[in-house]
Design a protein around this motif. Structure first.
Motif, mmCIF file in Angstrom:
data_model
loop_
_atom_site.group_PDB
_atom_site.id
_atom_site.type_symbol
_atom_site.label_atom_id
_atom_site.label_comp_id
_atom_site.label_asym_id
_atom_site.label_seq_id
_atom_site.Cartn_x
_atom_site.Cartn_y
_atom_site.Cartn_z
ATOM 1 N N ALA A 153 61.604 -14.657 -4.081
ATOM 2 C CA ALA A 153 60.197 -15.065 -4.087
ATOM 3 C C ALA A 153 59.599 -15.273 -2.701
ATOM 4 N N GLY A 154 60.384 -15.076 -1.664
ATOM 5 C CA GLY A 154 59.922 -15.389 -0.310
ATOM 6 C C GLY A 154 58.684 -14.619 0.131
ATOM 7 N N ASP A 155 58.579 -13.350 -0.282
ATOM 8 C CA ASP A 155 57.427 -12.550 0.129
ATOM 9 C C ASP A 155 56.118 -13.086 -0.443
ATOM 10 N N GLU A 156 56.193 -13.872 -1.500
ATOM 11 C CA GLU A 156 54.998 -14.490 -2.077
ATOM 12 C C GLU A 156 54.834 -15.928 -1.607
ATOM 13 N N LEU A 157 55.944 -16.650 -1.496
ATOM 14 C CA LEU A 157 55.877 -18.050 -1.072
ATOM 15 C C LEU A 157 55.414 -18.192 0.375
ATOM 16 N N LYS B 143 45.916 -20.948 -4.928
ATOM 17 C CA LYS B 143 44.487 -21.215 -4.729
ATOM 18 C C LYS B 143 43.665 -19.927 -4.736
ATOM 19 N N THR B 144 44.027 -18.988 -3.914
ATOM 20 C CA THR B 144 43.255 -17.747 -3.798
ATOM 21 C C THR B 144 44.049 -16.508 -4.185
ATOM 22 N N GLY C 9 46.705 -9.403 -4.781
ATOM 23 C CA GLY C 9 46.217 -9.861 -6.070
ATOM 24 C C GLY C 9 47.149 -10.733 -6.886
ATOM 25 N N LYS C 10 48.320 -11.072 -6.374
ATOM 26 C CA LYS C 10 49.236 -11.930 -7.120
ATOM 27 C C LYS C 10 48.813 -13.389 -6.972
ATOM 28 N N LYS C 11 48.841 -14.105 -8.085
ATOM 29 C CA LYS C 11 48.450 -15.508 -8.053
ATOM 30 C C LYS C 11 49.341 -16.316 -8.991
#
Length: 318
Positions: A177-181, A189-190, A195-197
Motif C-alpha cells: 500500500a505504500g504507493d498510495e499511503l 480527503k482528495t 483517482g484512488k480514494k
C-alpha cells in the motif's frame, strides 16, 4: 530481486511459520495442564522435550555443582550437549527404561499419588512385579519466564520475538500500500492523482496497524522509498530473535535440572543430568519423592540404545 507479490508472500509465509510454532508450543502447555484429570495424547516435545527425560543413561564425568542463583551464570553452555553431570552413585542393579522402537514416545497423561505422569510410566508403576525395581524417571519442569539469560528474562525475549513477528506483517502491508499511503491524509480527503480514494476509517486503521515508526522510515517527504523497503525485507528475518528465545528457554531447563540434581544429591537420591534430569528410584521412593517446580514425570529412554529423539519429537506435532 523478487517482485512485490513474491516479497509479501515470503513475509506472510515466515509469519505463518512463526505463528504455527507458537501455537504448537502453547498448546502443549495447555493440554498438559488440562490433562491432570483426564487422558490426552500429545507428543513430548518443544521446549520441554529435551528435559523430559526421554534420553540417556551413559554416565558422564562428575562435575562440581556451583552456585544456584536463579539466572544463567555463564558457567555452562546450555546448547552444548557435553555439559553433563551425574549426582550420587548410579546403581548397579537393572533399571527399567522406556521403549519406543526407535520412534518418538507419544503418551497420554494420568495422575499417580498426586503426580502427573505419562501413561508408559503409569504402566510400570502399577505393575506389581516392578515394585522393588529401579525405574529411570525423567523430570519435566514448569517454565519460569522470569529466568534471566544474558541480562534479559525469557518473557522479554518472547516479547521481542512477538514484535519481530508483527513487524513482518507491517512491512508486508506497507509494501503493498505504500504507493498510495505516500499521499498521507490526501488519500481520503482528495484522493490520489490517478483517482484512488480511501475511506477515512480505512486510512486511519491502516496507519495504526502499520505504525507511524515504519511509515516515517519508508515514506519521506511524500516519497515512498520502495527500493529501501524491498532491500530491508530481503535481509530481514526473525530467526535471531527466535534463536535467542530458544536459547534462553534451554538455558533455564539446564539450570533447573542442575540445581535440582544438586538438591537431590543432598538427599542421597540417585540422579543424572544430561539433556534432562533423570532420577533412579523404586516405586515406593517415587511415591514419596517431592521435586519443586516439576510439571510431569515420564519413563526415560536409554539414549545408548535409541539415540537422540529430540528431532523427531519436534517434527511429529502439527
Amino acid at each position: 530481486m523478487k517482485n512485490t507479490n513474491e516479497m509479501v508472500n515470503s513475509l506472510l509465509e515466515r509469519r505463518e511459520q512463526y505463528e504455527a510454532e507458537q501455537k504448537r508450543k502453547r498448546s502443549i502447555i495447555t493440554r498438559t495442564v488440562t490433562s491432570m484429570c483426564c487422558l490426552c495424547l500429545i507428543a513430548l516435545l518443544g521446549f520441554g522435550a529435551w528435559q523430559s527425560g526421554l534420553f540417556n543413561t551413559a554416565q558422564p564425568p562428575l562435575v562440581d555443582g556451583g552456585n544456584s542463583t536463579h539466572q544463567d551464570t555463564g558457567k555452562t553452555d546450555p546448547t552444548n550437549p557435553s555439559n553433563n553431570v551425574s549426582m550420587g552413585i548410579l546403581p548397579d542393579a537393572p533399571i527399567i527404561w522406556g521403549e519406543t522402537n526407535g520412534e518418538s514416545q507419544d503418551a497420554g497423561f494420568s495422575t499417580w499419588n498426586g503426580k502427573m505422569i505419562t501413561m508408559p510410566l503409569n504402566d510400570v508403576l502399577t505393575d506389581e512385579k516392578n515394585k522393588n525395581c529401579l525405574i529411570a524417571i525423567g523430570v519435566s519442569f514448569e517454565l519460569d519466564t522470569e529466568f534471566v539469560y544474558k541480562g534479559k528474562t525469557i518473557s522479554e525475549y518472547e516479547a521481542a520475538l512477538d514484535d519481530a513477528r508483527l513487524l513482518i506483517g507491517r512491512l508486508g502491508e506497507l509494501l503493498k500500500a505504500g504507493d498510495e499511503l505516500k499521499y498521507g491524509e490526501a488519500l481520503y480527503k482528495t484522493g490520489t492523482p490517478d483517482g484512488k480514494k480511501w475511506a477515512k476509517q480505512l486510512y486511519d486503521e491502516t496507519v495504526e496497524r502499520i505504525g507511524k515508526d515504519v511509515l516515517s522510515t519508508y515514506i519521506v517527504d511524500g516519497e515512498f522509498l520502495k527500493d529501501k523497503l524491498e532491500a530491508d525485507i530481503a535481509t530481514y528475518h526473525a530467526d535471531t530473535s527466535r534463536n535467542v528465545w530458544n536459547e534462553a528457554i534451554e538455558a533455564y531447563y539446564k539450570f533447573i535440572a542442575m540445581e535440582t540434581a544438586e538438591e537431590l544429591k543432598e538427599r542421597n537420591i540417585n540422579c543424572e543430568v544430561k539433556k534432562g534430569l533423570i532420577v533412579y528410584v523404586t516405586v515406593d521412593e517415587f511415591s514419596s519423592l517431592e521435586i519443586e517446580n516439576a510439571m510431569f514425570y515420564s519413563l526415560a529412554l536409554n539414549e545408548d540404545e535409541v539415540g537422540d529423539l529430540s528431532v523427531s519429537q519436534t517434527d511429529d506435532v502439527e
